[in-house]
Design a protein around this motif. Sequence first.
Motif, short mmCIF file in Angstrom:
data_model
loop_
_atom_site.label_atom_id
_atom_site.label_comp_id
_atom_site.label_asym_id
_atom_site.label_seq_id
_atom_site.Cartn_x
_atom_site.Cartn_y
_atom_site.Cartn_z
N GLY A 1 0.80 -1.21 0.00
CA GLY A 1 0.00 0.00 0.00
C GLY A 1 0.84 1.27 0.00
O GLY A 1 0.31 2.36 -0.23
N PHE A 2 2.13 1.14 0.23
CA PHE A 2 3.01 2.30 0.20
C PHE A 2 3.45 2.57 -1.24
O PHE A 2 3.86 1.63 -1.96
CB PHE A 2 4.23 2.08 1.09
CG PHE A 2 3.92 2.19 2.55
CD1 PHE A 2 4.00 3.40 3.20
CD2 PHE A 2 3.50 1.07 3.26
CE1 PHE A 2 3.69 3.51 4.55
CE2 PHE A 2 3.19 1.17 4.61
CZ PHE A 2 3.28 2.40 5.26
N PRO A 3 3.37 3.82 -1.68
CA PRO A 3 3.76 4.16 -3.05
C PRO A 3 5.18 3.70 -3.36
O PRO A 3 6.10 3.92 -2.57
CB PRO A 3 3.65 5.68 -3.09
CG PRO A 3 2.66 6.01 -2.02
CD PRO A 3 2.89 4.99 -0.94
N GLY A 4 5.33 3.02 -4.49
CA GLY A 4 6.64 2.57 -4.93
C GLY A 4 7.08 1.25 -4.35
O GLY A 4 8.13 0.73 -4.74
N ALA A 5 6.33 0.68 -3.42
CA ALA A 5 6.71 -0.61 -2.83
C ALA A 5 6.41 -1.73 -3.80
O ALA A 5 5.33 -1.79 -4.38
CB ALA A 5 5.98 -0.84 -1.52
N VAL A 6 7.38 -2.61 -4.00
CA VAL A 6 7.24 -3.75 -4.90
C VAL A 6 7.81 -4.99 -4.22
O VAL A 6 8.65 -4.89 -3.33
CB VAL A 6 7.95 -3.53 -6.26
CG1 VAL A 6 7.33 -2.36 -7.01
CG2 VAL A 6 9.43 -3.31 -6.06
N GLU A 7 7.34 -6.16 -4.68
CA GLU A 7 7.87 -7.42 -4.15
C GLU A 7 9.15 -7.78 -4.88
O GLU A 7 9.30 -7.51 -6.06
CB GLU A 7 6.86 -8.55 -4.32
CG GLU A 7 5.77 -8.49 -3.29
CD GLU A 7 4.96 -9.76 -3.22
OE1 GLU A 7 5.51 -10.81 -2.80
OE2 GLU A 7 3.77 -9.69 -3.56
N GLY A 8 10.04 -8.41 -4.15
CA GLY A 8 11.30 -8.90 -4.71
C GLY A 8 11.85 -9.98 -3.79
O GLY A 8 11.09 -10.64 -3.08
N THR A 9 13.15 -10.12 -3.77
CA THR A 9 13.79 -11.07 -2.87
C THR A 9 15.02 -10.43 -2.23
O THR A 9 15.61 -9.50 -2.78
CB THR A 9 14.23 -12.36 -3.59
OG1 THR A 9 15.14 -12.02 -4.63
CG2 THR A 9 13.05 -13.12 -4.15
N SER A 10 15.38 -10.96 -1.08
CA SER A 10 16.59 -10.55 -0.38
C SER A 10 17.09 -11.78 0.37
O SER A 10 16.32 -12.40 1.11
CB SER A 10 16.29 -9.41 0.59
OG SER A 10 17.43 -9.07 1.34
N TYR A 11 18.33 -12.13 0.15
CA TYR A 11 18.89 -13.34 0.76
C TYR A 11 18.04 -14.56 0.45
O TYR A 11 17.87 -15.45 1.29
CB TYR A 11 19.05 -13.17 2.28
CG TYR A 11 19.98 -12.05 2.67
CD1 TYR A 11 21.36 -12.22 2.60
CD2 TYR A 11 19.48 -10.82 3.07
CE1 TYR A 11 22.21 -11.18 2.94
CE2 TYR A 11 20.32 -9.79 3.43
CZ TYR A 11 21.69 -9.98 3.35
OH TYR A 11 22.53 -8.96 3.69
N GLY A 12 17.44 -14.59 -0.73
CA GLY A 12 16.63 -15.71 -1.16
C GLY A 12 15.27 -15.79 -0.49
O GLY A 12 14.55 -16.76 -0.62
N GLN A 13 14.90 -14.75 0.25
CA GLN A 13 13.63 -14.71 0.98
C GLN A 13 12.72 -13.67 0.34
O GLN A 13 13.20 -12.71 -0.24
CB GLN A 13 13.87 -14.34 2.44
CG GLN A 13 14.77 -15.29 3.19
CD GLN A 13 14.11 -16.61 3.49
OE1 GLN A 13 12.94 -16.67 3.83
NE2 GLN A 13 14.86 -17.69 3.35
N LEU B 1 10.71 -3.94 -1.67
CA LEU B 1 11.67 -2.88 -1.95
C LEU B 1 10.93 -1.58 -2.24
O LEU B 1 9.79 -1.60 -2.69
CB LEU B 1 12.51 -3.25 -3.18
CG LEU B 1 13.12 -4.64 -3.21
CD1 LEU B 1 13.67 -4.94 -4.59
CD2 LEU B 1 14.20 -4.77 -2.17
N VAL B 2 11.60 -0.48 -2.00
CA VAL B 2 11.17 0.83 -2.47
C VAL B 2 12.35 1.32 -3.29
O VAL B 2 13.45 1.47 -2.77
CB VAL B 2 10.84 1.79 -1.32
CG1 VAL B 2 10.60 3.20 -1.84
CG2 VAL B 2 9.61 1.31 -0.55
N GLY B 3 12.09 1.51 -4.58
CA GLY B 3 13.21 1.74 -5.48
C GLY B 3 13.99 0.44 -5.54
O GLY B 3 13.42 -0.63 -5.70
N LYS B 4 15.28 0.52 -5.32
CA LYS B 4 16.10 -0.69 -5.30
C LYS B 4 16.60 -1.02 -3.89
O LYS B 4 17.47 -1.84 -3.70
CB LYS B 4 17.29 -0.53 -6.24
CG LYS B 4 16.88 -0.43 -7.68
CD LYS B 4 18.07 -0.34 -8.59
CE LYS B 4 17.60 -0.24 -10.03
NZ LYS B 4 18.70 -0.23 -10.97
#
Length: 114
Positions: A12-24, A28-31
Amino acid sequence: MTVDEMRRIVLGFPGAVEGTSYGQPAFLVGKTLFTRLRREDQSLVLMEVPFDEREMLIEAEPATFHVTAHYKDYPAVLARIDTLHPGSLHAFLERRWRKLAPKTAVRAWDAAKG
Protein backbone atom coordinates in the motif's frame (compact mmCIF):
# COMPACT_ATOMS: atom_id res chain seq x y z
CA MET A 1 -2.32 -10.83 10.94
CA THR A 2 -1.99 -13.11 7.94
CA VAL A 3 0.75 -12.98 5.33
CA ASP A 4 -1.80 -11.71 2.81
CA GLU A 5 -2.84 -8.88 5.15
CA MET A 6 0.82 -8.02 5.71
CA ARG A 7 1.45 -7.99 1.97
CA ARG A 8 -1.49 -5.61 1.37
CA ILE A 9 -0.17 -3.19 4.00
CA VAL A 10 3.38 -3.25 2.65
CA LEU A 11 2.33 -2.86 -0.98
CA GLY A 12 0.00 0.00 0.00
CA PHE A 13 3.01 2.30 0.20
CA PRO A 14 3.76 4.16 -3.05
CA GLY A 15 6.64 2.57 -4.93
CA ALA A 16 6.71 -0.61 -2.83
CA VAL A 17 7.24 -3.75 -4.90
CA GLU A 18 7.87 -7.42 -4.15
CA GLY A 19 11.30 -8.90 -4.71
CA THR A 20 13.79 -11.07 -2.87
CA SER A 21 16.59 -10.55 -0.38
CA TYR A 22 18.89 -13.34 0.76
CA GLY A 23 16.63 -15.71 -1.16
CA GLN A 24 13.63 -14.71 0.98
CA PRO A 25 10.48 -12.81 0.01
CA ALA A 26 11.20 -9.12 0.37
CA PHE A 27 9.74 -5.74 -0.45
CA LEU A 28 11.67 -2.88 -1.95
CA VAL A 29 11.17 0.83 -2.47
CA GLY A 30 13.21 1.74 -5.48
CA LYS A 31 16.10 -0.69 -5.30
CA THR A 32 16.44 -0.50 -1.52
CA LEU A 33 15.19 -3.05 1.00
CA PHE A 34 11.96 -1.90 2.65
CA THR A 35 11.29 -5.05 4.70
CA ARG A 36 11.70 -8.77 4.26
CA LEU A 37 10.06 -11.94 5.48
CA ARG A 38 12.06 -14.47 7.47
CA ARG A 39 10.47 -17.80 6.60
CA GLU A 40 12.28 -19.59 9.41
CA ASP A 41 10.18 -17.82 12.04
CA GLN A 42 7.49 -16.03 10.00
CA SER A 43 8.83 -12.65 11.11
CA LEU A 44 9.31 -9.38 9.29
CA VAL A 45 12.55 -7.46 9.52
CA LEU A 46 11.52 -3.95 10.57
CA MET A 47 14.26 -1.42 10.00
CA GLU A 48 14.83 2.11 11.34
CA VAL A 49 14.10 0.97 14.91
CA PRO A 50 16.54 2.53 17.38
CA PHE A 51 18.17 0.17 19.87
CA ASP A 52 16.42 1.63 22.91
CA GLU A 53 13.03 1.36 21.19
CA ARG A 54 13.81 -2.21 20.16
CA GLU A 55 14.62 -3.21 23.74
CA MET A 56 11.39 -1.63 24.97
CA LEU A 57 9.35 -3.47 22.31
CA ILE A 58 10.94 -6.84 23.12
CA GLU A 59 10.33 -6.33 26.83
CA ALA A 60 6.73 -5.15 26.35
CA GLU A 61 5.68 -7.70 23.70
CA PRO A 62 8.08 -10.68 23.64
CA ALA A 63 5.53 -12.83 21.81
CA THR A 64 5.72 -10.41 18.88
CA PHE A 65 9.10 -8.68 18.90
CA HIS A 66 12.48 -10.35 19.05
CA VAL A 67 16.00 -10.13 17.66
CA THR A 68 18.60 -12.66 16.57
CA ALA A 69 22.37 -12.45 16.89
CA HIS A 70 22.55 -11.38 13.22
CA TYR A 71 20.51 -8.22 13.88
CA LYS A 72 21.90 -7.28 17.31
CA ASP A 73 24.16 -4.56 15.87
CA TYR A 74 21.58 -3.14 13.44
CA PRO A 75 18.77 -0.68 14.25
CA ALA A 76 16.11 -3.25 13.45
CA VAL A 77 13.66 -5.52 15.21
CA LEU A 78 12.00 -8.75 14.11
CA ALA A 79 8.22 -8.98 14.41
CA ARG A 80 6.21 -12.20 14.24
CA ILE A 81 3.48 -11.63 11.67
CA ASP A 82 0.77 -13.64 13.40
CA THR A 83 0.86 -11.45 16.54
CA LEU A 84 1.85 -8.10 15.00
CA HIS A 85 -0.93 -5.50 15.00
CA PRO A 86 -1.64 -4.11 11.50
CA GLY A 87 -1.52 -0.52 12.79
CA SER A 88 1.89 -1.11 14.32
CA LEU A 89 3.17 -2.60 11.09
CA HIS A 90 1.94 0.42 9.15
CA ALA A 91 3.66 2.81 11.58
CA PHE A 92 7.01 0.99 11.41
CA LEU A 93 6.85 0.81 7.63
CA GLU A 94 5.89 4.47 7.23
CA ARG A 95 9.01 5.47 9.17
CA ARG A 96 11.17 3.40 6.83
CA TRP A 97 9.26 4.45 3.69
CA ARG A 98 9.77 8.14 4.46
CA LYS A 99 13.54 7.58 4.37
CA LEU A 100 13.48 5.61 1.11
CA ALA A 101 10.78 7.26 -0.99
CA PRO A 102 11.44 10.21 -3.27
CA LYS A 103 10.64 13.49 -1.54
CA THR A 104 7.91 14.21 -4.10
CA ALA A 105 6.18 10.94 -3.14
CA VAL A 106 6.41 11.82 0.56
CA ARG A 107 4.92 15.28 -0.07
CA ALA A 108 2.09 13.73 -2.13
CA TRP A 109 1.45 11.16 0.64
CA ASP A 110 1.27 13.91 3.26
CA ALA A 111 -1.01 16.06 1.09
CA ALA A 112 -3.39 13.13 0.51
CA LYS A 113 -3.60 12.54 4.26
CA GLY A 114 -4.67 16.15 4.74
